[in-house]
Design an enzyme around this catalytic site. Sequence first.
Site, short mmCIF file in Angstrom:
data_model
loop_
_atom_site.label_atom_id
_atom_site.label_comp_id
_atom_site.label_asym_id
_atom_site.label_seq_id
_atom_site.Cartn_x
_atom_site.Cartn_y
_atom_site.Cartn_z
N GLY A 7 0.62 -2.27 -1.45
CA GLY A 7 -0.51 -1.62 -2.13
C GLY A 7 -0.48 -1.88 -3.62
O GLY A 7 -0.43 -3.02 -4.06
N GLU A 8 -0.52 -0.79 -4.39
CA GLU A 8 -0.57 -0.94 -5.85
C GLU A 8 0.65 -1.66 -6.43
O GLU A 8 0.64 -2.07 -7.59
CB GLU A 8 -0.70 0.43 -6.51
CG GLU A 8 0.49 1.33 -6.22
CD GLU A 8 0.57 2.57 -7.11
OE1 GLU A 8 0.14 2.51 -8.27
OE2 GLU A 8 1.06 3.61 -6.61
N GLY A 53 1.89 -4.46 -5.21
CA GLY A 53 1.87 -5.88 -4.89
C GLY A 53 2.41 -6.19 -3.52
O GLY A 53 2.30 -5.38 -2.59
N ASP A 113 -6.30 -6.61 5.35
CA ASP A 113 -6.99 -7.64 6.11
C ASP A 113 -7.56 -8.72 5.20
O ASP A 113 -7.50 -9.90 5.51
CB ASP A 113 -8.11 -7.01 6.94
CG ASP A 113 -7.59 -5.89 7.82
OD1 ASP A 113 -6.58 -6.12 8.51
OD2 ASP A 113 -8.15 -4.78 7.79
#
Lengths: 310, 310
Positions: free
Chosen positions: A210-211, A213, A241
């Site tokens: 997520g945030e 990387g 996706d």
Amino acid sequence: MTEKSTGQAVLIVGSVALDNVRTPFGEVREALGGAAVYSSIAASYFAPVRLVGVVGTDFPREHMQFLTSRNIDLAGMQIVSGLTFRWSGSYEFDLNQAHTLETQLNVFQHFCPDIPESYRDSNYVFLANIDPELQLRVLDQVQSPKLTVCDTMNFWIENKRDCLLEVLKRVDVAFMNDAEARQLCGTFSLVKAARQIRELGPPVVIVKKGEHGAVMVTDSAYFAAPSYPLEEVIDPTGAGDSFAGGFIGYIAATDDISEANLRKATIYGSTLASFNVQDFSLRRLASLTAGDIADRYCEFKQIAHFEALE
Amino acid sequence: MTEKSTGQAVLIVGSVALDNVRTPFGEVREALGGAAVYSSIAASYFAPVRLVGVVGTDFPREHMQFLTSRNIDLAGMQIVSGLTFRWSGSYEFDLNQAHTLETQLNVFQHFCPDIPESYRDSNYVFLANIDPELQLRVLDQVQSPKLTVCDTMNFWIENKRDCLLEVLKRVDVAFMNDAEARQLCGTFSLVKAARQIRELGPPVVIVKKGEHGAVMVTDSAYFAAPSYPLEEVIDPTGAGDSFAGGFIGYIAATDDISEANLRKATIYGSTLASFNVQDFSLRRLASLTAGDIADRYCEFKQIAHFEALE
């Protein structure tokens, strides 16, 4: 389509959905979604896509037209009597975690991916998050792909573990998010988890954080891709996706599975994912230009490199 | 010491402690610790260090000798009748979060940093995590440093916010960990928090994210430094301090505050922090060679770069 571009098409198998999504920034209802859709749109910026999925007879015609307009071949899209798969979810301020409010499988419940004869020579295959039994079925049908990539989710780790392990033995690249990697391996350390997943089969493991990387682990490399610094993530649905779609699309376009190119593909995946989360559903992902993508890719270089920066 | 190396010395002000630490991998008791110690040792691999702190008369002589052996000038170390500051903490499997079991301030309670006359020309100053009132006092005493760097902690954000804001107005570089940045700015987004902290004063903000690396934000750059992929973190105590010490030590050694050099310094900071967490207390940090540091710095390049990789 020329012989060459046929060889480089990406086969994508997975869900096509109509989503209700609520985040702190708003909501959408009956929006086009599903793992196969997000990944196909992302991949379509790089390579022709062959989508295998299922929709009900209620699936809006304009969505079909939109997918076709993006160079996505729908010969493998099954249209079945009944309602399209629907997913309702919400996100709190910690946008890393989706809360599923409702899942109506509808026609997706009996989805059986039959790969059209004309798709079986696909060199690049993405098995989006579906029942690992169905992922195995796809692997049985494709001839000799150069690169197979799978994604999965917590539900299959819990409920179809053996089947998922069989998939992992047979694919080249496994995508997982941090929580899934930890769950599968029963360890908090993502570094350890990534190694353990590789030991289960796939030569390449990509853990999405997520945030924070993503990391790509191979036998010779540990590559950390940063995330793009967004002050606000509007809707994280489809981020993983579109990451996978951008990744395999770029590899198909370059027809190069060297480690150096896998790194670039990881950044292109991050690039597509970063656009995707900037608006609801496919609003941002659907309207990119080649310049948008190239500019952001270069920004990633400025974000990650610390020597010989151009 | 030559004129040149005097100019490039790093002044470090902060705590010197004896720590009891327990992690899932073991424990140490009465081990040398404290923010000023961790950062001084890390900085000492690059530049001469001038340490200002306080210890009690119980402080073991061998610790003093060890610090001196590392090219750390102790003319600013106050030795006061009483007991040395002691901290007891533990970590669970999520090693990002320290649980403080006990804090005995002892002689540290009345610590007042008087900067020796001979230190006041220091060009590079690191204000380790202490009461922001004391950090201001240090800033009042130094002449015209080229770069001032501060760290802080949740306690000061809660209890001395105004004073901390005054510090932030006056320093060049602010270090914070992710939780502190979120707390100070009241936002979940670290990208937003980093911008907001810059708006409070410091032209450079570095947010440390533990296993997720660190980001450095300036007016022209957003630089994401990965963390070094360790399967096991043995003891995270001092990670942030060794990061800051490696950072400012490298900048002092190169006497270069360009953005490109700040990026390299961030990676050297990450390098020192990664060694530090591989063993308890200073066991690993104290015994590095220049080759160890150079090799790991190069590994960071292999981890982060995705084009023109050498």
